[in-house]
Design an enzyme around this catalytic site. Structure first.
Site, mmCIF file in Angstrom:
data_model
loop_
_atom_site.group_PDB
_atom_site.id
_atom_site.type_symbol
_atom_site.label_atom_id
_atom_site.label_comp_id
_atom_site.label_asym_id
_atom_site.label_seq_id
_atom_site.Cartn_x
_atom_site.Cartn_y
_atom_site.Cartn_z
ATOM 1 N N PHE A 163 0.808 -1.227 0.000
ATOM 2 C CA PHE A 163 0.000 0.000 0.000
ATOM 3 C C PHE A 163 0.841 1.276 0.000
ATOM 4 O O PHE A 163 0.311 2.383 0.087
ATOM 5 C CB PHE A 163 -1.025 -0.018 1.144
ATOM 6 C CG PHE A 163 -2.233 -0.889 0.849
ATOM 7 C CD1 PHE A 163 -2.473 -1.398 -0.432
ATOM 8 C CD2 PHE A 163 -3.145 -1.194 1.849
ATOM 9 C CE1 PHE A 163 -3.594 -2.185 -0.711
ATOM 10 C CE2 PHE A 163 -4.278 -1.982 1.577
ATOM 11 C CZ PHE A 163 -4.501 -2.478 0.300
ATOM 12 N N ARG A 164 2.156 1.142 -0.057
ATOM 13 C CA ARG A 164 3.057 2.253 -0.432
ATOM 14 C C ARG A 164 3.172 3.403 0.551
ATOM 15 O O ARG A 164 3.794 4.414 0.219
ATOM 16 C CB ARG A 164 2.647 2.837 -1.796
ATOM 17 C CG ARG A 164 2.481 1.851 -2.934
ATOM 18 C CD ARG A 164 3.742 1.059 -3.176
ATOM 19 N NE ARG A 164 3.718 0.356 -4.468
ATOM 20 C CZ ARG A 164 4.542 -0.640 -4.774
ATOM 21 N NH1 ARG A 164 5.442 -1.070 -3.887
ATOM 22 N NH2 ARG A 164 4.476 -1.217 -5.958
ATOM 23 N N ASP A 210 -0.651 -9.805 -4.246
ATOM 24 C CA ASP A 210 0.599 -9.082 -4.491
ATOM 25 C C ASP A 210 0.297 -7.736 -5.166
ATOM 26 O O ASP A 210 0.970 -7.342 -6.121
ATOM 27 C CB ASP A 210 1.596 -9.900 -5.314
ATOM 28 C CG ASP A 210 3.008 -9.299 -5.264
ATOM 29 O OD1 ASP A 210 3.226 -8.328 -4.510
ATOM 30 O OD2 ASP A 210 3.883 -9.808 -5.980
HETATM 31 O O1 DOR Z 1 6.850 -7.063 -8.960
HETATM 32 C C1 DOR Z 1 7.048 -6.800 -7.780
HETATM 33 N N1 DOR Z 1 6.695 -5.615 -7.269
HETATM 34 N N2 DOR Z 1 7.623 -7.720 -6.983
HETATM 35 C C2 DOR Z 1 8.010 -7.420 -5.726
HETATM 36 O O2 DOR Z 1 8.541 -8.266 -5.068
HETATM 37 C C3 DOR Z 1 7.828 -6.055 -5.190
HETATM 38 C C4 DOR Z 1 6.718 -5.381 -5.867
HETATM 39 C C5 DOR Z 1 6.678 -3.907 -5.571
HETATM 40 O O3 DOR Z 1 6.732 -3.546 -4.401
HETATM 41 O O4 DOR Z 1 6.531 -3.107 -6.513
HETATM 42 ZN ZN ZN Z 2 4.962 -8.349 -3.238
#
Ligand code: DOR
Ligand code: ZN
Length: 417
Positions: free
Chosen positions: A57-58, A283
């Site tokens: 969620f950044r 993810d």
């Molecule tokens: O594709 C991905 N994006 N794999 C990850 O492990 C991290 C994630 C991200 O945080 O953007």
């Molecule tokens: Zn991830």
């Protein structure tokens, strides 16, 4: 007493039922109940709310991509009532201060319940991060995450996590086996960060596992599943099940681990049908349209997905490809077990996290319906079935994707064993 009525999924069966809720907990399940208020959904399904153990969620640090409020609004729009947020924010959640900071942010803004991962840099860090819901290690480079450089070190963290009474999730790719050169397309990306590299990391980590609770993030192939040590759990993402490296997505389809070949993708779907994968996880890793609108090699990896697990996968239930029972256990029951929370089933005494969905309703997937701050989805235009309503501990949070109650989310806690 608040009542939610419909065709409820209880004990593996669908029955017309009224679910009585007090103080956020299910207190009665009957054929009929008088309630105030009463929400009657006719013959729509009522399922336990979704639990997504893998979202990014950044916040803090990258809130132009996503933040806790926007991410949890999307979760609710997709029938997800609990999320567990990854630690690769800025600063990374590798210190007690960073963990406290994220807890403050999430507590004041989350619209659904949440857990927080921490990323220790060695086993010694685990004790000071024990307030975290669970732990995450990255065995290969990825966005803003501290990489754990050796399997021994990861094994040390895993041993410490066992003592802390929770689990460790691992991003398994073995960088020693990555191909040379820079990938400029989805197919090259898949070859460089290959299925072999993924399976090798799982097998190597497995050697250090002992009896500690290990969870393998986003498995993409049957080879990876075969490498998984007995007793470890794993998750699969809808993007690895439904998209492959031949997709016309360009940089938007770039993700780690990569989208695989069409054959590997269908084999992975088969493994889900065979009951070899414990749970779905999105993810959800949003980046802006602008960030993705660059040369493939310069684009960040990751795509949004928290709002589309149910809408996409319930289509396969409707088509009788995926049994409803498997869907519910992968969307809710098994992640609840992994987290040790009092959720994941419609049962007296459990949290009243519910999602109402009518599988006969079809709506195209759009970023707007998903309420994505990043304004895109790799599934744009796909057939979806979005929830009619989402309840978090008895609060109606989202109705047809519209947020109707704010900031009701709380940090989850493990049940005492
Ligand atoms: O594709 C991905 N994006 N794999 C990850 O492990 C991290 C994630 C991200 O945080 O953007
Ligand atoms: Zn991830």
């Amino acid at each position: 007493m608040l009542v939610v009525e419909g065709r409820a999924y209880i004990d593996g069966r669908i029955e017309p039922r009224a679910i009585g809720i007090e103080d956020g907990t299910i207190v009665a399940i009957k054929k009929q109940l008088r309630g105030d208020p009463a929400y009657r959904y006719g013959d729509a399904l009522i399922l336990p709310g979704g639990i997504d153990v893998h979202v990014h969620f950044r916040e803090p640090g990258m809130t132009h991509k996503e933040d806790f409020a926007s991410g949890t609004e999307s979760a609710a729009a997709g029938g997800v009532t609990t999320v567990v947020d990854m630690p690769n924010t800025n600063p990374p959640v590798s210190t007690p201060d960073a963990l406290r900071q994220k807890l403050r942010i999430a507590s004041r803004s989350a619209h659904v319940d949440f857990g927080l991962y921490a990323s220790p840099t060695s086993g010694r860090d685990v004790e000071s991060l024990r307030e975290a819901t669970a732990f995450k290690v990255y065995l290969a480079e990825t966005t803003n995450a501290p990489v754990i450089p050796t399997f021994e070190l990861a094994g040390g963290i895993l041993a410490a996590v066992a003592g802390a009474g929770t689990y460790m999730s691992a991003h398994c790719e073995d960088p020693r086996l990555f191909g040379k050169g820079v990938a400029t397309s989805l197919e090259e990306h898949h070859r460089v960060r290959s299925p072999r590299a993924e399976a090798s990391a799982i097998a190597e980590l497995g050697k250090h596992r002992g009896s500690a609770p290990l969870h393998i993030a986003h498995v993409t192939t049957q080879e990876a599943l075969q490498a998984k040590p007995e007793g470890a759990t794993c998750e699969v993402t809808p993007h690895h099940l439904l998209l492959d490296a031949t997709a016309k997505l360009g940089p938007r389809g770039k993700v780690n681990p990569p989208l695989r070949s069409p054959q590997e993708r269908t084999d992975l779907f088969q493994a889900v049908l065979d009951g070899r994968v414990e749970m779905f996880a999105s993810d959800h890793a949003p980046h802006t349209v602008e960030e993705k609108s660059v040369r493939f090699e310069d684009a960040p990896a990751g795509m949004p997905g928290v709002a589309t697990i149910l809408p996409l996968m319930i289509r396969y239930v409707r088509r009788q490809v995926l049994p409803l029972e498997r869907f519910v256990s992968m969307f809710s029951g098994n992640p609840a077990k992994l987290l040790g929370v009092n959720k994941g089933a419609i049962e007296v005494g459990r949290d009243a996290d519910l999602v109402v969905v009518d599988p006969r309703k079809i709506q195209p997937v759009t970023a707007a319906r998903c309420r994505y701050k990043c304004e895109w989805t790799p599934f744009d235009g796909a057939e979806g079935t979005f929830p009619t309503a989402t309840f978090v501990r008895g609060e109606l949070v989202s109705q047809e994707g519209e947020l109707v109650a704010e900031r009701v989310g709380r940090m989850i806690t493990r049940k005492k064993p």
